[in-house]
Design a protein around this motif. Structure first.
Motif, mmCIF file in Angstrom:
data_model
loop_
_atom_site.group_PDB
_atom_site.id
_atom_site.type_symbol
_atom_site.label_atom_id
_atom_site.label_comp_id
_atom_site.label_asym_id
_atom_site.label_seq_id
_atom_site.Cartn_x
_atom_site.Cartn_y
_atom_site.Cartn_z
ATOM 1 N N HIS A 40 0.632 -1.539 -0.045
ATOM 2 C CA HIS A 40 -0.111 -0.506 -0.067
ATOM 3 C C HIS A 40 0.815 1.147 0.377
ATOM 4 C CE1 HIS A 40 -4.146 -1.652 0.182
ATOM 5 N NE2 HIS A 40 -3.432 -2.592 1.319
ATOM 6 N N ASP A 67 -4.675 -7.189 -7.132
ATOM 7 C CA ASP A 67 -4.971 -5.159 -6.467
ATOM 8 C C ASP A 67 -7.145 -5.322 -7.049
ATOM 9 O OD1 ASP A 67 -2.791 -4.974 -5.742
ATOM 10 O OD2 ASP A 67 -1.806 -3.291 -6.763
ATOM 11 N N LYS A 106 -6.456 -4.629 -1.524
ATOM 12 C CA LYS A 106 -6.006 -5.603 -1.863
ATOM 13 C C LYS A 106 -6.580 -7.075 -1.627
ATOM 14 C CE LYS A 106 -1.581 -2.733 -2.344
ATOM 15 N NZ LYS A 106 -0.885 -3.185 -3.765
ATOM 16 N N ALA A 145 0.635 -8.762 -3.265
ATOM 17 C CA ALA A 145 -0.246 -9.070 -3.352
ATOM 18 C C ALA A 145 -0.773 -10.164 -4.087
ATOM 19 C CB ALA A 145 -1.519 -7.724 -3.919
ATOM 20 N N TRP A 198 -4.550 -10.489 -0.289
ATOM 21 C CA TRP A 198 -2.900 -10.815 -0.023
ATOM 22 C C TRP A 198 -2.927 -12.704 -0.288
ATOM 23 C CZ3 TRP A 198 0.804 -7.647 -0.021
ATOM 24 C CH2 TRP A 198 0.773 -6.528 0.117
#
Length: 289
Positions: A230, A270, A257, A267, A259
């Motif tokens: 981020h 997005d 995001k 990530a 993960w």
């Protein structure tokens, strides 16, 4: 994109609404209703009931008063009986969502029960007024987030601007553990399946903590105990309800995001769509965001 229908517009607060928590559907007596609690900068929480089809209107049921600063986070336990609230007054407060029960009577003496019942008979605007069952102190700065433990309804986690996450034992009304961080923590979530706490921080990182470890700093079970990607404050984090490796995060950079802890260096996805800051993220039981 699906077209969402507005069922109701509810007011009642004098300042900005900072957090909303929904009562579990199985705890709502009327299956045609949805119930929720919202917290505000005006120091109060309001408990609302709305009709699911939008035709029955909405009603404020209870006003919770007791904080002395903005209430930034509210959470409801899995059985829909109690509320936890976190505030800039540095306090964590526990409230009864339903009528006083035997469990509540064990927590406070008969005189306090009688006082609370008499207060409930008074109308504050359109809502009955209720005071907290328990007030817990321990943070040295504003409490930014509160969540119930996902595997124990007698435990809570709080995150604070004092750079710490605290685990609270409601049976004893004490802080039973504390996890240290080097930065302000804005959001926190807990997973019972992987025993990890994820913390969204003001330095753009997500930090991971293992609740099984005696080490109270970032988790050492992963090669990378911080998730980086981020570009601004991480304001929201939420574990997937169906996949113990997946975590979603939202940030003031406008991005969401997804993960996967099996590949934590970057990530998985997005998710674009917001034009401004993202304040919160949440998985639904169906696996939607």
């Amino acid at each position: 994109a699906a077209n969402l229908k507005i069922l109701a517009v509810v007011s009642g607060h004098n300042e900005a609404v900072k957090s909303v928590a929904f009562v579990p559907s199985e705890a709502v007596e009327n299956e045609n209703s949805v119930e929720f609690v919202k917290a505000s900068q005006d120091q109060n929480l309001l408990y609302w009931r709305c009709d699911r089809d939008g035709e029955g209107g909405s009603k404020c049921l209870v006003k919770f008063k007791g904080h002395t600063e903005s209430v930034d986070s509210v959470a409801i336990n899995t059985v829909g009986s109690h509320i936890a609230s976190a505030s800039w007054d540095k306090m964590l407060k526990i409230w009864s969502l339903r009528e006083p029960t035997d469990l509540d009577q064990e927590a406070v003496d008969q005189q306090q029960i009688a006082k609370r019942r008499s207060k409930k008979s008074k109308i504050d605007g359109v809502c009955h007024t209720r005071t907290p069952l328990v007030t817990l102190s321990g943070h040295s700065a504003a409490v930014s987030c509160v969540i119930w433990s996902t595997d124990n309804d007698q435990q809570l986690y709080t995150a604070s601007l004092d750079h710490s996450i605290k685990l609270w034992d409601l049976n004893k009304s004490i802080c039973s553990n504390s996890y240290r961080c080097s930065k302000v923590i804005l959001s926190v979530c807990h997973s019972s399946s992987n025993h990890l706490i994820a913390a969204g921080c003001a330095d753009k990182y997500i930090r991971l903590y293992d609740t099984r470890s005696n080490d109270q700093t970032s988790s050492t079970i992963l090669n990378q105990s911080t998730l980086c990607g981020h570009g601004n404050w991480v304001s929201g984090v939420s574990w997937s309800p169906s996949n113990q490796y997946q975590l979603v995060s939202g940030s003031y950079d406008g991005l969401v995001k997804l993960w996967d802890l099996r590949s934590p260096k970057v990530a998985l996805y997005d998710l674009f769509g917001h034009n401004e800051r993202v304040f919160a993220v949440k998985w639904s039981a169906q696996g939607l965001l």
